[in-house]
Design a protein around this motif. Structure first.
Motif, PDB file in Angstrom:
ATOM      1  N   MET A   1       0.849  -1.184   0.000  1.00 46.28           N
ATOM      2  CA  MET A   1       0.000   0.000   0.000  1.00 46.28           C
ATOM      3  C   MET A   1       0.886   1.236   0.000  1.00 46.28           C
ATOM      4  O   MET A   1       1.985   1.225   0.507  1.00 46.28           O
ATOM      5  N   GLY A   2       0.339   2.308  -0.541  1.00 44.30           N
ATOM      6  CA  GLY A   2       1.089   3.544  -0.682  1.00 44.30           C
ATOM      7  C   GLY A   2       0.940   4.481   0.492  1.00 44.30           C
ATOM      8  O   GLY A   2       0.882   4.063   1.649  1.00 44.30           O
ATOM      9  N   GLU A   3       0.835   5.752   0.172  1.00 44.97           N
ATOM     10  CA  GLU A   3       0.779   6.811   1.175  1.00 44.97           C
ATOM     11  C   GLU A   3      -0.448   6.677   2.088  1.00 44.97           C
ATOM     12  O   GLU A   3      -1.572   6.560   1.626  1.00 44.97           O
ATOM     13  N   PRO A   4      -0.219   6.677   3.421  1.00 42.42           N
ATOM     14  CA  PRO A   4      -1.357   6.585   4.339  1.00 42.42           C
ATOM     15  C   PRO A   4      -2.189   7.861   4.318  1.00 42.42           C
ATOM     16  O   PRO A   4      -1.650   8.964   4.311  1.00 42.42           O
ATOM     17  N   LEU A   5      -3.507   7.703   4.279  1.00 43.96           N
ATOM     18  CA  LEU A   5      -4.416   8.853   4.241  1.00 43.96           C
ATOM     19  C   LEU A   5      -5.082   9.110   5.578  1.00 43.96           C
ATOM     20  O   LEU A   5      -5.501  10.222   5.862  1.00 43.96           O
ATOM     21  N   GLY A   6      -5.241   8.069   6.376  1.00 47.47           N
ATOM     22  CA  GLY A   6      -5.885   8.262   7.662  1.00 47.47           C
ATOM     23  C   GLY A   6      -6.519   6.990   8.179  1.00 47.47           C
ATOM     24  O   GLY A   6      -6.279   5.896   7.687  1.00 47.47           O
ATOM     25  N   LEU A   7      -7.357   7.180   9.172  1.00 48.24           N
ATOM     26  CA  LEU A   7      -8.058   6.074   9.808  1.00 48.24           C
ATOM     27  C   LEU A   7      -9.508   6.072   9.355  1.00 48.24           C
ATOM     28  O   LEU A   7     -10.181   7.100   9.416  1.00 48.24           O
ATOM     29  N   LEU A  60      -6.465   3.606   5.977  1.00 49.67           N
ATOM     30  CA  LEU A  60      -6.787   3.951   4.601  1.00 49.67           C
ATOM     31  C   LEU A  60      -5.546   4.527   3.945  1.00 49.67           C
ATOM     32  O   LEU A  60      -4.914   5.430   4.497  1.00 49.67           O
ATOM     33  N   ALA A  61      -5.177   3.975   2.786  1.00 45.89           N
ATOM     34  CA  ALA A  61      -3.977   4.418   2.091  1.00 45.89           C
ATOM     35  C   ALA A  61      -4.223   4.395   0.592  1.00 45.89           C
ATOM     36  O   ALA A  61      -5.171   3.783   0.112  1.00 45.89           O
ATOM     37  N   GLU A  62      -3.352   5.092  -0.151  1.00 47.65           N
ATOM     38  CA  GLU A  62      -3.395   5.036  -1.610  1.00 47.65           C
ATOM     39  C   GLU A  62      -2.865   3.675  -2.048  1.00 47.65           C
ATOM     40  O   GLU A  62      -1.926   3.171  -1.435  1.00 47.65           O
ATOM     41  N   PRO A  63      -3.369   3.038  -3.057  1.00 44.88           N
ATOM     42  CA  PRO A  63      -4.548   3.470  -3.797  1.00 44.88           C
ATOM     43  C   PRO A  63      -5.818   3.233  -2.956  1.00 44.88           C
ATOM     44  O   PRO A  63      -5.900   2.272  -2.209  1.00 44.88           O
ATOM     45  N   ILE A  64      -6.770   4.143  -3.119  1.00 46.55           N
ATOM     46  CA  ILE A  64      -8.040   4.026  -2.409  1.00 46.55           C
ATOM     47  C   ILE A  64      -8.722   2.769  -2.903  1.00 46.55           C
ATOM     48  O   ILE A  64      -8.830   2.544  -4.094  1.00 46.55           O
ATOM     49  N   GLY A  65      -9.182   1.968  -2.001  1.00 50.43           N
ATOM     50  CA  GLY A  65      -9.771   0.695  -2.399  1.00 50.43           C
ATOM     51  C   GLY A  65     -11.282   0.686  -2.306  1.00 50.43           C
ATOM     52  O   GLY A  65     -11.946   1.717  -2.212  1.00 50.43           O
ATOM     53  N   VAL A  66     -11.781  -0.519  -2.340  1.00 54.18           N
ATOM     54  CA  VAL A  66     -13.211  -0.787  -2.215  1.00 54.18           C
ATOM     55  C   VAL A  66     -13.394  -1.561  -0.923  1.00 54.18           C
ATOM     56  O   VAL A  66     -12.651  -2.504  -0.636  1.00 54.18           O
ATOM     57  N   LEU A  67     -14.373  -1.140  -0.143  1.00 53.52           N
ATOM     58  CA  LEU A  67     -14.711  -1.857   1.082  1.00 53.52           C
ATOM     59  C   LEU A  67     -15.648  -3.002   0.698  1.00 53.52           C
ATOM     60  O   LEU A  67     -16.695  -2.770   0.100  1.00 53.52           O
ATOM     61  N   HIS A  68     -15.226  -4.223   1.004  1.00 54.66           N
ATOM     62  CA  HIS A  68     -16.032  -5.405   0.705  1.00 54.66           C
ATOM     63  C   HIS A  68     -16.736  -5.849   1.981  1.00 54.66           C
ATOM     64  O   HIS A  68     -16.116  -5.904   3.042  1.00 54.66           O
ATOM     65  N   LEU A  69     -18.006  -6.165   1.847  1.00 50.65           N
ATOM     66  CA  LEU A  69     -18.822  -6.559   2.985  1.00 50.65           C
ATOM     67  C   LEU A  69     -19.487  -7.895   2.655  1.00 50.65           C
ATOM     68  O   LEU A  69     -20.006  -8.066   1.553  1.00 50.65           O
ATOM     69  N   GLU A  70     -19.424  -8.838   3.583  1.00 49.66           N
ATOM     70  CA  GLU A  70     -20.124 -10.110   3.425  1.00 49.66           C
ATOM     71  C   GLU A  70     -20.906 -10.382   4.697  1.00 49.66           C
ATOM     72  O   GLU A  70     -20.412 -10.124   5.793  1.00 49.66           O
ATOM     73  N   VAL A  71     -22.115 -10.899   4.532  1.00 52.29           N
ATOM     74  CA  VAL A  71     -22.934 -11.266   5.679  1.00 52.29           C
ATOM     75  C   VAL A  71     -23.041 -12.790   5.696  1.00 52.29           C
ATOM     76  O   VAL A  71     -23.264 -13.411   4.658  1.00 52.29           O
ATOM     77  N   PHE A  72     -22.846 -13.356   6.885  1.00 50.32           N
ATOM     78  CA  PHE A  72     -22.912 -14.802   7.061  1.00 50.32           C
ATOM     79  C   PHE A  72     -23.879 -15.165   8.174  1.00 50.32           C
ATOM     80  O   PHE A  72     -24.104 -14.374   9.093  1.00 50.32           O
ATOM     81  N   ASP A  73     -24.395 -16.392   8.093  1.00 48.86           N
ATOM     82  CA  ASP A  73     -25.194 -16.982   9.160  1.00 48.86           C
ATOM     83  C   ASP A  73     -24.283 -17.958   9.899  1.00 48.86           C
ATOM     84  O   ASP A  73     -23.754 -18.899   9.302  1.00 48.86           O
TER      85      ASP A  73
END
Length: 166
Positions: A1-7, A60-73
């Motif tokens: 990951m690249g430059e950190p952007l924050g939390l 969170l860092a460059e490159p900005i990614g996609v937050l993936h969410l999965e729901v499980f039982d």
């Protein structure tokens, strides 16, 4: 990951109209992934409209990614059942945080809306979402995500970006 952007603090607020994966209900939990970071909520037993109000944190860092969410039982004796998934681009909230610095937005007087994100075929938004700068300089986005590959279900998230420039 690249430059950190924050939390990035992600509050998994609640789910609604989740699917039945057990006899009459489900025991849902949510798994969030961003790049190589993973976090999960607690299990809510026998509930199709769970309220987690659980905060999970990511760098969170460059490159900005996609937050993936999965729901499980959660299942005791076999593999956990899938209850749907969704994705959320973090580009809009990161862009709004950069915009806040460019235009020097100060939210000392409450809340300033920086931009709106509308549902389209590229995102899982169930309805329009606003990205705001709130008191203290944090950039916040509340979203309802429609779960994919499942009959029904939505998850509400609140994202808070605490950037390194605050």
């Amino acid at each position: 990951m690249g430059e950190p952007l924050g939390l990035l603090k992600v509050t998994v607020v609640q789910g609604k109209r989740l699917v039945i994966r057990d006899f009459k209900s489900s025991d849902p939990y949510v798994v969030l992934k961003l790049h190589n970071q993973t976090a999960k909520t607690k299990v809510i037993n026998s509930c199709l409209n769970p309220v987690w109000n659980e905060q999970l944190s990511f760098s969170l860092a460059e490159p900005i990614g996609v937050l993936h969410l999965e729901v499980f039982d959660k299942d005791r004796f076999k593999a956990d059942d899938k209850m749907g998934h969704a994705e959320l681009s973090l580009q809009p909230i990161a862009s709004a945080a950069r915009l806040k610095h460019i235009v020097k937005v100060s939210a000392a007087a409450g809340e300033t809306i920086l931009r709106k994100v509308v549902p389209d075929s590229d995102n899982c938004l169930a309805k329009e979402s606003s990205i705001s700068c709130i008191e203290g300089g944090e950039v916040v986005q509340r979203v309802w995500l429609r779960l994919r590959d499942v009959e029904s279900g939505e998850i509400e998230l609140k994202l808070t970006l605490i950037d390194n420039n605050n």
